[in-house]
Design a protein around this motif. Structure first.
Motif, mmCIF file in Angstrom:
data_model
loop_
_atom_site.group_PDB
_atom_site.id
_atom_site.type_symbol
_atom_site.label_atom_id
_atom_site.label_comp_id
_atom_site.label_asym_id
_atom_site.label_seq_id
_atom_site.Cartn_x
_atom_site.Cartn_y
_atom_site.Cartn_z
ATOM 1 N N VAL A 74 11.417 4.825 14.984
ATOM 2 C CA VAL A 74 10.265 5.659 15.592
ATOM 3 C C VAL A 74 10.218 5.901 17.125
ATOM 4 C CG1 VAL A 74 7.590 5.074 16.039
ATOM 5 C CG2 VAL A 74 8.599 4.747 13.881
ATOM 6 N N SER A 75 10.896 5.059 17.827
ATOM 7 C CA SER A 75 10.821 5.232 19.424
ATOM 8 C C SER A 75 11.655 6.417 19.624
ATOM 9 C CB SER A 75 11.631 4.197 19.933
ATOM 10 O OG SER A 75 10.705 3.021 19.957
ATOM 11 N N ARG A 76 12.597 6.628 18.895
ATOM 12 C CA ARG A 76 13.747 7.872 18.775
ATOM 13 C C ARG A 76 13.060 9.203 18.597
ATOM 14 N NH1 ARG A 76 19.642 8.045 16.458
ATOM 15 N NH2 ARG A 76 19.751 10.286 16.486
ATOM 16 N N LEU A 77 12.337 9.211 17.481
ATOM 17 C CA LEU A 77 11.805 10.582 16.942
ATOM 18 C C LEU A 77 10.760 10.848 17.755
ATOM 19 C CD1 LEU A 77 12.114 10.232 13.030
ATOM 20 C CD2 LEU A 77 14.015 10.887 14.684
ATOM 21 N N GLN A 78 9.888 9.906 18.256
ATOM 22 C CA GLN A 78 8.810 10.350 18.912
ATOM 23 C C GLN A 78 7.784 11.276 18.476
ATOM 24 O OE1 GLN A 78 7.890 8.974 22.208
ATOM 25 N NE2 GLN A 78 9.863 7.879 22.937
ATOM 26 N N ARG A 79 8.251 12.620 18.552
ATOM 27 C CA ARG A 79 7.279 13.877 17.964
ATOM 28 C C ARG A 79 7.904 14.230 16.604
ATOM 29 N NH1 ARG A 79 4.101 14.952 21.824
ATOM 30 N NH2 ARG A 79 4.380 14.058 23.765
ATOM 31 N N SER A 80 6.973 15.088 16.070
ATOM 32 C CA SER A 80 6.869 15.558 14.737
ATOM 33 C C SER A 80 7.887 16.857 14.993
ATOM 34 C CB SER A 80 5.881 15.847 14.148
ATOM 35 O OG SER A 80 5.838 16.168 12.755
ATOM 36 N N ALA A 81 8.872 17.107 13.846
ATOM 37 C CA ALA A 81 9.725 18.213 13.800
ATOM 38 C C ALA A 81 9.400 18.923 12.598
ATOM 39 C CB ALA A 81 11.112 18.183 14.234
ATOM 40 N N ALA A 86 14.841 11.241 9.857
ATOM 41 C CA ALA A 86 15.331 10.037 9.377
ATOM 42 C C ALA A 86 15.015 9.848 7.827
ATOM 43 C CB ALA A 86 14.507 8.988 9.921
ATOM 44 N N LEU A 87 16.189 9.509 7.123
ATOM 45 C CA LEU A 87 16.385 9.139 5.681
ATOM 46 C C LEU A 87 16.642 7.660 5.231
ATOM 47 C CD1 LEU A 87 16.041 10.286 2.762
ATOM 48 C CD2 LEU A 87 18.623 10.701 2.943
ATOM 49 N N ILE A 88 15.501 7.077 4.670
ATOM 50 C CA ILE A 88 15.945 5.526 4.320
ATOM 51 C C ILE A 88 16.015 5.422 2.840
ATOM 52 C CG2 ILE A 88 14.921 3.336 4.406
ATOM 53 C CD1 ILE A 88 13.605 5.965 7.055
ATOM 54 N N LEU A 89 17.234 5.011 2.355
ATOM 55 C CA LEU A 89 17.310 4.943 1.062
ATOM 56 C C LEU A 89 17.131 3.344 0.672
ATOM 57 C CD1 LEU A 89 20.540 7.220 0.596
ATOM 58 C CD2 LEU A 89 18.353 7.945 -0.061
ATOM 59 N N VAL A 90 16.509 3.164 -0.431
ATOM 60 C CA VAL A 90 16.071 1.852 -0.923
ATOM 61 C C VAL A 90 16.099 1.880 -2.494
ATOM 62 C CG1 VAL A 90 14.479 1.349 0.985
ATOM 63 C CG2 VAL A 90 13.461 2.605 -1.193
ATOM 64 N N ILE A 158 19.128 15.521 9.230
ATOM 65 C CA ILE A 158 18.992 14.081 9.587
ATOM 66 C C ILE A 158 19.521 13.425 10.522
ATOM 67 C CG2 ILE A 158 19.559 11.905 8.104
ATOM 68 C CD1 ILE A 158 17.163 13.233 6.891
ATOM 69 N N GLU A 159 19.201 12.644 11.475
ATOM 70 C CA GLU A 159 19.795 12.087 12.501
ATOM 71 C C GLU A 159 20.126 10.722 12.145
ATOM 72 O OE1 GLU A 159 17.273 12.591 16.002
ATOM 73 O OE2 GLU A 159 16.892 14.562 15.595
ATOM 74 N N VAL A 160 19.297 10.060 11.310
ATOM 75 C CA VAL A 160 19.595 8.612 11.173
ATOM 76 C C VAL A 160 19.457 8.350 9.577
ATOM 77 C CG1 VAL A 160 18.913 6.133 11.453
ATOM 78 C CG2 VAL A 160 18.245 7.998 13.251
ATOM 79 N N LYS A 187 27.360 15.053 9.191
ATOM 80 C CA LYS A 187 28.317 14.097 9.491
ATOM 81 C C LYS A 187 28.091 13.412 10.723
ATOM 82 C CE LYS A 187 32.597 15.442 6.731
ATOM 83 N NZ LYS A 187 31.896 15.896 5.622
ATOM 84 N N THR A 188 27.481 13.978 11.780
ATOM 85 C CA THR A 188 27.187 13.346 12.981
ATOM 86 C C THR A 188 26.153 12.448 12.973
ATOM 87 O OG1 THR A 188 25.984 15.283 13.391
ATOM 88 C CG2 THR A 188 28.099 15.473 14.078
ATOM 89 N N ARG A 189 25.205 12.232 11.850
ATOM 90 C CA ARG A 189 24.097 11.367 11.938
ATOM 91 C C ARG A 189 24.628 9.869 12.207
ATOM 92 N NH1 ARG A 189 26.834 11.218 6.629
ATOM 93 N NH2 ARG A 189 26.726 8.664 6.604
#
Ligand code: AMP
Length: 400
Positions: A74-81, A86-90, A158-160, A187-189
């Motif tokens: 949340v700190s990194r993204l800060q603003r909406s794009a 960010a993609l979280i797989l669960v 996707i960055e993270v 690949k750089t994420r």
């Protein structure tokens, strides 16, 4: 080949949230949430995550791992794009909803948009959410692939990437889906993997998904100070219902979670309890997602006392009021046992786990003891023969 840098636990770790350089929005949300001190896994990982490095963290649910990655994201993204970053797989829908809730909690002072994408429900609402240009997507792999196939989601920004409960994702056979998703993200994420156990299959995923990952192992696994008192009853299969009623009467708790091996057994036990005037509900794979969510909400609100579940509820379920977990049947694996009992004793409370051991499940005891490193009564490893009806107990060493 990935080089794994082991981060020694003896290294100094941060002891207040202010030292992490989190955004002021995230800090305000943290204050509202009432978290005063970082947990061990948070102390050991937030700085690494903020620095952009890849990470492999061994951490259980209950350790505060969700906030450990949600806060720096949340700190990194800060603003909406315009596209998800960010993609979280669960592994499960329940965990998807809980992770989403944490992102909403920590992102409340930002305009970041987050949604959960999971199977078992209609796609309408999720499609609408995807059309609104999301920043954070929390998803189960199957439904996410569905959305990718229908061109509903673009993962090119996707960055993270987070693999939460990596061991469970692999246990559930999601490796092919994970590989497919991996091909679609840059690949750089940055990649963050969290896993309760790190076996060879998790290690091979680390090589595929991460680069120079820092490894962090949390020694104590719970949000402090938590302990789970574990009790074991030897009982014949046909004596379980009566024993359950007796145990429930003795503990007189308003929030108990009972685990059974099968869905049919869950229904059976729920009906048995209702016949004995115990307010009980059931949750398992045959119950629709909507009904499951409704039942969990009622349970959380204390509208009934006993929830009977299969292992669908063993992971991720985060209801601090659960005072007792009862294993009506033991689970098939020691790691499921650990996850089941981890539904109690959460967020700094104490909890009790009561397990019924029938003769046909005695072989499972050895696996559980191996994971615990001692026998059920706390003595050096040796499984005792059932004598019937006996109760053994010991206080776990912050065990989860
Ligand atoms: P998790 O391991 O992410 O499932 O978190 C377990 C529980 O701990 C959740 O109820 C969180 O809200 C809570 N939690 C996480 N971090 C902290 C903290 N630093 N202080 C107090 N509670 C926390």
């Amino acid at each position: 080949m990935t080089t794994l840098t082991e981060l020694g636990l003896s290294k100094p770790t941060m002891s207040t949230f202010t030292e992490f350089g989190l955004s002021k929005h995230a800090m305000s949300a943290l204050t509202d949430a009432g978290y005063t001190e970082p947990t061990e896994i948070q102390s050991g990982t937030i700085d690494i995550i903020s620095s952009g490095k890849d990470l492999l963290a061994s951490a259980q649910t209950g350790s505060g791992k969700t906030a450990a990655y949600a806060l720096p994201i949340v700190s990194r993204l800060q603003r909406s794009a315009s596209k998800p970053r960010a993609l979280i797989l669960v592994p499960t829908r329940e965990l998807a909803l809980q992770v989403l809730a944490q992102f909403k909690l920590f992102g409340k002072y930002t305009n970041l948009r987050a949604a959960a994408i999971y199977g078992g429900v209609g796609m309408g609402e999720q499609i609408r959410a995807l059309r609104q240009s999301l920043d954070i997507v929390v998803g189960t792999p199957g439904r996410l692939i569905d959305c990718m196939t229908r061109n509903l989601i673009d993962l090119s920004n996707i960055e993270v990437l987070v693999l939460d409960e990596a061991d469970r994702l692999l246990d559930l056979g999601f490796a092919p889906q994970l590989r497919r998703i991996n091909k679609q993200v840059p690949k750089t994420r940055q990649t963050l993997m969290f896993s309760a156990t790190i076996d060879s299959s998790v290690a091979s995923m680390v090589n595929e998904f991460t680069r120079d990952a820092v490894v962090v192992k949390a020694a104590s696994k719970n949000v402090e100070p938590t302990s789970i008192d574990q009790k074991f009853h030897h009982v014949n299969e046909y004596g379980k219902d009566e024993l359950l009623l007796k145990v429930l009467k003795d503990i007189d708790s308003s929030s108990v979670l009972v685990f059974t091996m099968t869905k049919r057994k869950a229904t059976w036990v729920k009906n048995r309890l209702r016949n004995a005037n115990v307010m009980a509900e059931e949750i398992h794979g045959d119950i629709s997602q909507n009904k499951r969510e409704r039942t969990l909400k009622q349970y959380r609100n204390g509208e009934f006392a006993v929830l009977v579940a299969t292992d669908v509820a063993a992971r991720g379920l985060d209801i601090p009021s659960i005072s007792h977990v009862i294993n009506y049947d033991l689970p098939n694996t020691a790691s499921d046992y650990v996850h089941r009992i981890g539904r109690t004793g959460r967020a700094g409370r104490t909890g009790t786990a009561v397990s019924f051991i029938s003769q046909d499940q005695i072989h499972l005891v050895r696996d559980i003891e191996k994971v615990m490193g001692h026998s059920l009564d706390g003595s050096p490893l040796a499984v005792r023969k059932s004598t019937g009806g006996g109760v053994r107990r010991f206080r776990s060493r912050r065990y989860r």
